[in-house]
Design a protein around this motif. Structure first.
Motif, PDB file in Angstrom:
ATOM      1  N   UNK A  25      -4.841  44.637  -0.867  1.00  9.78           N
ATOM      2  CA  UNK A  25      -4.124  43.523   0.469  1.00  9.78           C
ATOM      3  C   UNK A  25      -4.426  42.054   0.004  1.00  9.78           C
ATOM      4  N   UNK A  26      -3.566  41.047   1.080  1.00  4.90           N
ATOM      5  CA  UNK A  26      -3.653  39.561   0.337  1.00  4.90           C
ATOM      6  C   UNK A  26      -4.398  39.308   2.325  1.00  4.90           C
ATOM      7  N   UNK A  27      -5.488  38.312   2.038  1.00  6.24           N
ATOM      8  CA  UNK A  27      -5.760  37.848   3.070  1.00  6.24           C
ATOM      9  C   UNK A  27      -5.536  36.745   3.218  1.00  6.24           C
ATOM     10  N   UNK A  28      -5.291  35.884   4.304  1.00  5.87           N
ATOM     11  CA  UNK A  28      -5.071  34.686   4.765  1.00  5.87           C
ATOM     12  C   UNK A  28      -5.369  33.452   5.374  1.00  5.87           C
ATOM     13  N   UNK A  29      -6.099  32.376   5.431  1.00  3.78           N
ATOM     14  CA  UNK A  29      -6.928  32.201   6.060  1.00  3.78           C
ATOM     15  C   UNK A  29      -5.989  31.704   8.043  1.00  3.78           C
ATOM     16  N   UNK A  30      -6.211  32.157   8.635  1.00  2.00           N
ATOM     17  CA  UNK A  30      -5.408  31.873  10.055  1.00  2.00           C
ATOM     18  C   UNK A  30      -5.960  30.552  10.858  1.00  2.00           C
ATOM     19  N   UNK A  31      -7.221  30.149  10.240  1.00  4.80           N
ATOM     20  CA  UNK A  31      -8.103  28.556  11.267  1.00  4.80           C
ATOM     21  C   UNK A  31      -8.635  29.516  12.241  1.00  4.80           C
ATOM     22  N   UNK A  32      -8.720  28.560  13.259  1.00  4.38           N
ATOM     23  CA  UNK A  32      -9.717  28.203  14.774  1.00  4.38           C
ATOM     24  C   UNK A  32      -8.787  28.746  14.983  1.00  4.38           C
ATOM     25  N   UNK A  33      -8.383  29.728  16.445  1.00  2.24           N
ATOM     26  CA  UNK A  33      -8.179  29.783  18.309  1.00  2.24           C
ATOM     27  C   UNK A  33      -9.202  29.226  19.191  1.00  2.24           C
ATOM     28  N   UNK A  34      -8.651  28.270  19.644  1.00  3.83           N
ATOM     29  CA  UNK A  34      -8.610  27.617  20.873  1.00  3.83           C
ATOM     30  C   UNK A  34      -9.280  29.596  21.920  1.00  3.83           C
ATOM     31  N   UNK A  35     -10.836  29.042  23.128  1.00  2.00           N
ATOM     32  CA  UNK A  35     -10.959  30.146  24.529  1.00  2.00           C
ATOM     33  C   UNK A  35      -9.169  30.245  24.748  1.00  2.00           C
ATOM     34  N   UNK A  36      -8.279  29.643  25.140  1.00  2.00           N
ATOM     35  CA  UNK A  36      -7.164  29.316  25.247  1.00  2.00           C
ATOM     36  C   UNK A  36      -5.798  30.203  24.676  1.00  2.00           C
ATOM     37  N   UNK A  37      -5.729  29.847  23.779  1.00  2.00           N
ATOM     38  CA  UNK A  37      -5.311  30.849  22.510  1.00  2.00           C
ATOM     39  C   UNK A  37      -5.352  32.845  22.394  1.00  2.00           C
ATOM     40  N   UNK A  38      -6.909  32.368  22.719  1.00  2.00           N
ATOM     41  CA  UNK A  38      -7.151  33.559  22.488  1.00  2.00           C
ATOM     42  C   UNK A  38      -7.135  34.693  23.919  1.00  2.00           C
ATOM     43  N   UNK A  39      -7.245  33.755  25.026  1.00  2.00           N
ATOM     44  CA  UNK A  39      -6.947  34.278  26.215  1.00  2.00           C
ATOM     45  C   UNK A  39      -5.568  35.074  26.064  1.00  2.00           C
ATOM     46  N   UNK A  40      -4.287  34.247  25.436  1.00  2.00           N
ATOM     47  CA  UNK A  40      -2.616  34.319  25.828  1.00  2.00           C
ATOM     48  C   UNK A  40      -2.308  35.997  24.549  1.00  2.00           C
ATOM     49  N   UNK A  41      -3.462  36.030  24.174  1.00  2.00           N
ATOM     50  CA  UNK A  41      -2.880  37.015  22.697  1.00  2.00           C
ATOM     51  C   UNK A  41      -2.748  38.172  23.861  1.00  2.00           C
ATOM     52  N   UNK A  42      -1.599  38.935  23.010  1.00  2.00           N
ATOM     53  CA  UNK A  42      -1.532  39.367  23.914  1.00  2.00           C
ATOM     54  C   UNK A  42      -1.252  41.313  23.014  1.00  2.00           C
ATOM     55  N   UNK A  43      -1.878  42.118  23.083  1.00  2.00           N
ATOM     56  CA  UNK A  43      -1.816  43.078  21.775  1.00  2.00           C
ATOM     57  C   UNK A  43      -0.828  43.947  21.422  1.00  2.00           C
ATOM     58  N   UNK A  44      -0.254  44.193  20.555  1.00  2.00           N
ATOM     59  CA  UNK A  44       0.914  45.757  20.187  1.00  2.00           C
ATOM     60  C   UNK A  44       0.139  46.789  21.030  1.00  2.00           C
ATOM     61  N   UNK A  45      -0.047  47.207  22.281  1.00  2.00           N
ATOM     62  CA  UNK A  45       0.091  48.858  22.577  1.00  2.00           C
ATOM     63  C   UNK A  45      -0.506  49.606  21.767  1.00  2.00           C
ATOM     64  N   UNK A  46       0.945  50.033  20.975  1.00  2.00           N
ATOM     65  CA  UNK A  46       1.081  51.288  19.327  1.00  2.00           C
ATOM     66  C   UNK A  46       0.065  50.387  18.731  1.00  2.00           C
ATOM     67  N   UNK A  47      -0.769  49.525  18.360  1.00  2.00           N
ATOM     68  CA  UNK A  47      -1.617  48.906  17.285  1.00  2.00           C
ATOM     69  C   UNK A  47      -3.190  49.066  17.871  1.00  2.00           C
ATOM     70  N   UNK A  48      -3.061  48.344  18.616  1.00  2.00           N
ATOM     71  CA  UNK A  48      -4.440  48.158  19.005  1.00  2.00           C
ATOM     72  C   UNK A  48      -4.592  47.819  20.195  1.00  2.00           C
ATOM     73  N   UNK A  49      -5.954  48.428  20.883  1.00  2.00           N
ATOM     74  CA  UNK A  49      -6.281  48.543  22.107  1.00  2.00           C
ATOM     75  C   UNK A  49      -7.398  46.796  22.828  1.00  2.00           C
ATOM     76  N   UNK A  50      -7.498  46.899  21.902  1.00  2.00           N
ATOM     77  CA  UNK A  50      -8.537  45.496  22.532  1.00  2.00           C
ATOM     78  C   UNK A  50      -9.048  44.316  21.650  1.00  2.00           C
ATOM     79  N   UNK A  51      -9.279  43.591  21.458  1.00  2.00           N
ATOM     80  CA  UNK A  51      -9.739  41.970  21.114  1.00  2.00           C
ATOM     81  C   UNK A  51     -10.752  41.686  21.717  1.00  2.00           C
TER      82      UNK A  51
END
Length: 161
Positions: free
Chosen positions: A98-124
């Motif tokens: 596995x290779x893990x990259x730094x995605x940086x910091x997400x603002x509260x607004x960016x986190x609120x806009x996350x749309x999960x793929x229900x076939x893969x994840x149930x919550x953030x």
């Protein structure tokens, strides 16, 4: 090694094979890790990422998987945080890198806009490292802690499991 040269298509049959994954590690603006709960195993928390497709680089995989799983279009920079090796075992028939990259910091607004793929994840969720340690499997938490430490120290982590 016999000293006999083999064409690549024959040689690769004599060495260990592996699968590979890539992921992006995000935190919120307070530095708390952001993770997703996997559908297949409710106790598994992970970052946006997944197995590499044929012809895909680790970076391309991480960016594609992030978009598919969260709706985040990540553009970079390409900063490596960790390399992760998992030996084959009962749960998986091949070694895995596995290779893990730094995605940086997400603002509260960016986190609120996350749309999960229900076939893969149930919550953030967003938690401190201490809070994550209380709810994660030790192997998963070791990977989380290593990526977080690598980001804070400007180093690259190498993990084996």
């Amino acid at each position: 090694m016999t000293g006999t040269w083999l064409p690549p298509e024959q040689y690769v049959k004599t060495i260990a094979n592996a699968t590979s994954y890539a992921a992006l590690y995000f935190t919120d603006t307070a530095g708390r890790p952001v993770q997703l709960r996997a559908v297949g195993d409710a106790g598994t928390w992970q970052w946006p990422g997944g197995n590499m497709d044929h012809g895909e680089t680790p970076w391309e995989c991480a960016v594609r998987e992030c978009f598919e799983e969260t709706g985040i279009s990540f553009a970079g920079p390409q900063k490596l945080l960790a390399v992760h090796f998992i030996a084959r075992g009962a749960a998986w028939p091949l070694n895995k890198f596995g290779v893990v990259f730094d995605g940086g910091h997400l603002t509260d607004a960016q986190i609120a806009r996350v749309t999960l793929d229900p076939a893969e994840h149930t919550e953030l969720r967003v938690h401190t490292l201490g809070e994550w340690q209380q709810i994660m499997h030790p192997d998963g938490f070791a990977r989380l802690r290593a990526a977080d430490t690598a980001r804070r120290t400007g180093t690259v982590a190498y993990l084996e499991r």
